[in-house]
Design a protein around this motif. Structure first.
Motif, PDB file in Angstrom:
ATOM      1  N   UNK A   1       0.592  -0.924   0.006  1.00 45.35           N
ATOM      2  CA  UNK A   1      -0.132  -0.123   0.190  1.00 45.35           C
ATOM      3  C   UNK A   1       0.858   1.344  -0.246  1.00 45.35           C
ATOM      4  N   UNK A   2       2.012   1.348   1.090  1.00 46.42           N
ATOM      5  CA  UNK A   2       2.991   2.589   0.585  1.00 46.42           C
ATOM      6  C   UNK A   2       3.556   3.152  -0.204  1.00 46.42           C
ATOM      7  N   UNK A   3       3.951   1.333  -1.035  1.00 39.89           N
ATOM      8  CA  UNK A   3       4.413   1.614  -2.396  1.00 39.89           C
ATOM      9  C   UNK A   3       3.562   2.035  -3.256  1.00 39.89           C
ATOM     10  N   UNK A   4       1.902   1.813  -3.369  1.00 43.43           N
ATOM     11  CA  UNK A   4       1.622   1.766  -4.920  1.00 43.43           C
ATOM     12  C   UNK A   4       0.781   3.655  -3.750  1.00 43.43           C
ATOM     13  N   UNK A   5       1.245   4.175  -2.966  1.00 37.73           N
ATOM     14  CA  UNK A   5       0.428   5.309  -2.557  1.00 37.73           C
ATOM     15  C   UNK A   5       2.216   6.449  -3.908  1.00 37.73           C
ATOM     16  N   UNK A   6       3.018   5.934  -3.072  1.00 38.77           N
ATOM     17  CA  UNK A   6       4.085   6.322  -4.030  1.00 38.77           C
ATOM     18  C   UNK A   6       4.136   6.557  -5.473  1.00 38.77           C
ATOM     19  N   UNK A   7       4.149   5.441  -5.728  1.00 33.86           N
ATOM     20  CA  UNK A   7       3.747   5.584  -7.514  1.00 33.86           C
ATOM     21  C   UNK A   7       2.530   6.924  -7.729  1.00 33.86           C
ATOM     22  N   UNK A   8       1.865   6.138  -6.963  1.00 35.46           N
ATOM     23  CA  UNK A   8       0.385   7.633  -7.372  1.00 35.46           C
ATOM     24  C   UNK A   8       0.997   9.069  -6.969  1.00 35.46           C
ATOM     25  N   UNK A   9       1.570   9.137  -6.599  1.00 40.38           N
ATOM     26  CA  UNK A   9       2.463  10.640  -6.378  1.00 40.38           C
ATOM     27  C   UNK A   9       3.635  10.767  -6.990  1.00 40.38           C
ATOM     28  N   UNK A  10       4.327  10.009  -7.665  1.00 38.87           N
ATOM     29  CA  UNK A  10       5.366   9.858  -8.507  1.00 38.87           C
ATOM     30  C   UNK A  10       4.487  10.317  -9.971  1.00 38.87           C
ATOM     31  N   UNK A  11       3.360   9.915 -10.507  1.00 34.80           N
ATOM     32  CA  UNK A  11       2.529  10.156 -11.520  1.00 34.80           C
ATOM     33  C   UNK A  11       2.302  11.434 -11.267  1.00 34.80           C
ATOM     34  N   UNK A  12       1.479  11.817 -10.649  1.00 37.91           N
ATOM     35  CA  UNK A  12       0.610  13.075 -10.032  1.00 37.91           C
ATOM     36  C   UNK A  12       1.760  14.276 -10.078  1.00 37.91           C
ATOM     37  N   UNK A  13       2.778  14.248  -9.431  1.00 32.96           N
ATOM     38  CA  UNK A  13       3.436  14.741  -9.794  1.00 32.96           C
ATOM     39  C   UNK A  13       4.718  15.243 -11.190  1.00 32.96           C
ATOM     40  N   UNK A  14       4.443  14.276 -12.050  1.00 29.73           N
ATOM     41  CA  UNK A  14       4.778  14.443 -13.146  1.00 29.73           C
ATOM     42  C   UNK A  14       3.695  15.617 -14.007  1.00 29.73           C
ATOM     43  N   UNK A  15       2.536  15.020 -13.765  1.00 27.63           N
ATOM     44  CA  UNK A  15       1.579  15.649 -14.853  1.00 27.63           C
ATOM     45  C   UNK A  15       1.067  16.687 -14.413  1.00 27.63           C
ATOM     46  N   UNK A  16       1.412  17.127 -13.043  1.00 24.36           N
ATOM     47  CA  UNK A  16       1.140  18.501 -13.046  1.00 24.36           C
ATOM     48  C   UNK A  16       2.607  19.130 -12.902  1.00 24.36           C
ATOM     49  N   UNK A  17       3.637  18.963 -13.072  1.00 26.75           N
ATOM     50  CA  UNK A  17       4.804  19.742 -13.673  1.00 26.75           C
ATOM     51  C   UNK A  17       4.615  19.560 -15.255  1.00 26.75           C
ATOM     52  N   UNK A  18       3.817  18.987 -15.805  1.00 29.39           N
ATOM     53  CA  UNK A  18       4.211  19.196 -17.407  1.00 29.39           C
ATOM     54  C   UNK A  18       3.073  20.063 -17.980  1.00 29.39           C
ATOM     55  N   UNK A  19       2.078  19.409 -16.673  1.00 33.19           N
ATOM     56  CA  UNK A  19       0.905  20.851 -17.230  1.00 33.19           C
ATOM     57  C   UNK A  19       1.436  22.204 -17.193  1.00 33.19           C
ATOM     58  N   UNK A  20       2.237  22.131 -15.674  1.00 36.32           N
ATOM     59  CA  UNK A  20       2.815  23.850 -15.292  1.00 36.32           C
ATOM     60  C   UNK A  20       3.886  24.834 -16.474  1.00 36.32           C
ATOM     61  N   UNK A  21       4.218  23.714 -17.477  1.00 38.63           N
ATOM     62  CA  UNK A  21       5.275  24.020 -18.364  1.00 38.63           C
ATOM     63  C   UNK A  21       3.947  23.938 -20.194  1.00 38.63           C
ATOM     64  N   UNK A  22       2.961  23.719 -20.076  1.00 37.80           N
ATOM     65  CA  UNK A  22       2.535  23.887 -20.930  1.00 37.80           C
ATOM     66  C   UNK A  22       2.257  25.151 -21.344  1.00 37.80           C
ATOM     67  N   UNK A  23       2.483  25.690 -22.752  1.00 38.26           N
ATOM     68  CA  UNK A  23       1.931  26.865 -22.927  1.00 38.26           C
ATOM     69  C   UNK A  23       0.118  27.581 -22.145  1.00 38.26           C
ATOM     70  N   UNK A  24       0.088  28.409 -22.440  1.00 40.88           N
ATOM     71  CA  UNK A  24      -0.786  29.015 -21.451  1.00 40.88           C
ATOM     72  C   UNK A  24      -2.294  28.662 -22.644  1.00 40.88           C
ATOM     73  N   UNK A  25      -2.324  28.575 -23.695  1.00 40.64           N
ATOM     74  CA  UNK A  25      -2.653  28.787 -24.825  1.00 40.64           C
ATOM     75  C   UNK A  25      -3.108  26.662 -24.728  1.00 40.64           C
ATOM     76  N   UNK A  26      -2.837  25.854 -24.212  1.00 40.01           N
ATOM     77  CA  UNK A  26      -2.478  24.908 -24.263  1.00 40.01           C
ATOM     78  C   UNK A  26      -3.952  23.996 -23.526  1.00 40.01           C
ATOM     79  N   UNK A  27      -3.801  25.410 -22.162  1.00 37.99           N
ATOM     80  CA  UNK A  27      -3.970  24.651 -21.027  1.00 37.99           C
ATOM     81  C   UNK A  27      -6.194  24.576 -20.959  1.00 37.99           C
ATOM     82  N   UNK A  28      -5.958  25.331 -21.699  1.00 40.06           N
ATOM     83  CA  UNK A  28      -7.727  25.472 -22.096  1.00 40.06           C
ATOM     84  C   UNK A  28      -8.066  27.240 -21.429  1.00 40.06           C
TER      85      UNK A  28
END
Length: 84
Positions: free
Chosen positions: A57-84
């Motif tokens: 369960x601890x490992x799955x939580x760490x994997x979930x956090x890893x994916x969510x952090x990556x997605x947030x970082x990707x969204x923050x680096x998108x140009x404004x017009x791509x964010x909607x």
């Protein structure tokens, strides 16, 4: 499940959860991820952590956090017009 247009989703499934049979059990893409928690029940990985939580369960939580952090970082680096 038709998830062709989906992105940035983690489906977690506890093996001890009676609802698992209706869940998404295999990853669809690099950003639509399915995780199986062998020792998990319904929403165990989403509950507050506890020292007695199984290691998986601890490992799955760490994997979930890893994916969510990556997605947030990707969204923050998108140009404004791509964010909607």
């Amino acid at each position: 499940h038709d998830l062709g247009g989906a992105s940035s989703i983690v489906f977690s499934n506890g093996r001890l959860d009676p609802w698992m049979a209706g869940g998404v059990l295999t990853s669809v893409s690099d950003s639509v991820i399915a995780l199986i928690v062998e020792e998990g029940a319904h929403h165990l990985d989403l509950m507050f952590s506890h020292p007695d939580d199984p290691d998986q369960v601890k490992q799955v939580r760490a994997t979930e956090r890893e994916h969510i952090r990556r997605w947030v970082a990707q969204a923050q680096h998108k140009p404004q017009q791509e964010r909607g």
